[in-house]
Motif scaffolding. Structure first.
Motif: not given
Length: 524
Positions: A13, A17, A42, A77, A93, A171, A173-174, A202-204
């Motif tokens: 990693t 994020v 993530p 990010g 996100g 969508d 991300r967090v 799934s990367g969240v």
């Protein structure tokens, strides 16, 4: 004393994020955050830990655009960001699912998931396509829910999962989950954790905020501990023992649970022949709970145990005059009593503290002082206002006795942490000098330090002759504090037992099959 431990990032990693560095926020007279740093990776579940008032909510609000930071930087990010509203954070996100589900129960599941992003055709909402898209989101989470069904027709657990579905549909991300399990039973928690693990894969990046240590240790990969607005440290969950976590959260030794249990047992041994304060026979309410017998002695803590929906809260509300009984009788100190309204109950010195402190408890817009004297003023009558000097004396007395923070009677209650709001609510009922205090989930959603203080208060009240009805989803808590336990299942009383050799396993067995001694339980 802070150690600012920072374990390594996950393998492969390159960057977190979310990375917040040296965040500081001050309010009038209060430094809410003092150079706090925090990061999320993530595909990880991260828990933010600390007592109520430690700064957890403030940090989350700084991340989601509710509060503007005084100093420090936030990167998402790898890019520096500055959000001035939750809408901006959501567009970037970052999505939050709160303890109190903030969706619209009068709309369909699909309408809630797609709200503000509904597909349109010829200028109107394309209902068929909206439901199809919502079904796709639900299926992606493994949820078998009809998108066309009314949200309000589903359980709170399903509504929280729908809120997560909505968050993922933008969508995210967090994903921030604020006390998502406080009203869920074990099966519902398991379903939530299944979805959290799926999102993690799934990367969240998921921020899981909870006061249930067992759940934190089951689901979280990483912990960040705050205390008094400062960073204590960041830890990998397997590397931090629970006792060490508690010490870092509160910064001092707390009374051991064994000490509380011993005080309860000592009180039982010294009780002799206790005096009955309240005896209810055959009280019930159609559609809510079957007729039940309950006896409560002076100086006795009676625990109500059972799953959500078992009838434990329904019985408590009948005893507190919140809901009207339609069968049975109540006798208080050998005199028949009508408990059809909270005011009638208060006149007989029976006080009820609701599990829903936001809707039926504290008044957010009022001050600590106003909230504390509210019930006493209602009992006295609105045309006989309590003198300001007496209000100040009461407020200062209970602020000190219950360690309410900040120790400011003019502080607006909505600005207090959950644990301190709960203490203000308890102060309100103690101010009317009840002889029976009914506490429905008094420690739900508050930190371990405030929880220990409230538990010690309950034991002290009983030692001084007050009867207490104590309801908690945490069976260990019920066993620790109660002299006697009433077990409810399917809205019926299935057991009423002295708390002598009961264990969590034996209590669970009673809750599961109801093979207990369904007597009046007057022996101790």
């Amino acid at each position: 004393m802070t150690d600012h431990t920072r374990p390594p990032a996950p393998a492969d990693t390159p960057a977190p994020v979310v990375e917040m560095t040296d965040i500081s926020i001050s309010f009038p007279g209060v430094k809410a955050l003092d150079s706090v740093s925090f990061r999320m990776f993530p595909g990880e579940v991260h828990s933010l830990m600390g007592e109520n008032g430690a700064g957890k909510s403030t940090l989350i609000k700084a991340l989601t655009g509710v509060y503007t930071i005084d100093s420090g930087t936030t990167r998402l990010g790898g890019e520096e960001v500055s959000f001035h509203s939750t809408a901006q954070a959501q567009d970037a996100g970052i999505s939050t699912v709160y303890q109190e589900v903030n969706l619209l129960p009068n709309l369909s599941v699909a309408e809630n998931i797609m709200l503000g992003r509904e597909p349109r055709r010829f200028g109107s909402i394309d209902t068929r396509r909206m439901r199809a898209q919502a079904r796709e989101v639900l299926e992606g989470l493994g949820l078998d829910v009809d998108p066309g069904s009314l949200l309000g027709s589903h359980s709170l657990a399903i509504q929280q999962l729908i809120a997560i579905a909505r968050a993922i549909n933008i969508d995210a991300r967090v994903l921030i989950l604020d006390e998502p399990t406080s009203s869920l039973d074990a099966d519902e928690v398991a379903e939530l954790f299944r979805i959290i693990r799926s999102l993690k894969e799934s990367g969240v990046a998921i921020l899981f905020v909870s006061h249930f240590l067992d759940q934190v240790y089951e689901i979280a990969d990483r912990l960040t501990v705050l205390r008094n607005g400062r960073l204590v440290g960041e830890y990998l969950t397997p590397d931090l023992l629970r006792i060490d976590l508690v010490q870092k959260m509160i910064g001092k030794e707390i009374a051991t649970l064994d000490d509380l249990e011993q005080r309860v047992r000592d009180a039982e041994a010294d009780a002799g022949d206790p005096t009955v304060f309240l005896r209810a026979q055959g009280i019930g309410r159609r559609g809510a709970v079957a007729p039940v017998d309950v006896t409560i002695h002076e100086g006795e803590v009676v625990g109500f145990a059972g799953l959500l929906g078992s009838g434990r809260t329904e019985v408590a509300r009948l005893l507190g005059g919140i809901d009207r009984v339609d069968s049975g009788t109540v006798v208080i100190r050998d005199e028949p009593a009508r408990l059809r309204t909270p005011r009638q109950a208060l006149s007989r010195r029976v006080a009820f503290s609701s599990e829903n402190r936001r809707a039926e408890g504290v008044v957010d817009e009022l001050t600590v002082r106003d909230n504390i004297v509210l019930a006493l003023q209602a009992d006295r009558g609105w045309f006989r206002p309590i003198p300001k000097k007496r209000q100040d004396e009461l407020a200062e007395s209970y602020i000190q006795a219950l360690n309410i923070r900040p120790a400011d009677p003019d502080a607006v209650v909505r600005n207090l942490s959950g644990g301190n709001q709960q203490k203000v609510l308890l102060a309100r009922w103690l101010a009317v000098a009840p002889r029976l205090l009914i506490l429905d989930e008094p420690t739900r959603g508050i930190d371990i330090g405030a929880k220990a203080e409230i538990q010690k208060l309950v034991v002290s009240l009983a030692e001084n002759g007050m009867g207490v009805v104590y309801i908690s989803a945490e069976l260990e808590e019920v066993l620790r504090l109660s002299h006697r336990i009433v077990v409810m299942r399917d809205r019926r009383k299935v057991a009423d037992l002295a708390n002598e050799d009961l264990t969590v396993d034996s209590l669970l067995a009673l809750i599961a099959d109801g093979n207990g001694d369904d007597t009046d339980g007057v022996s101790r």
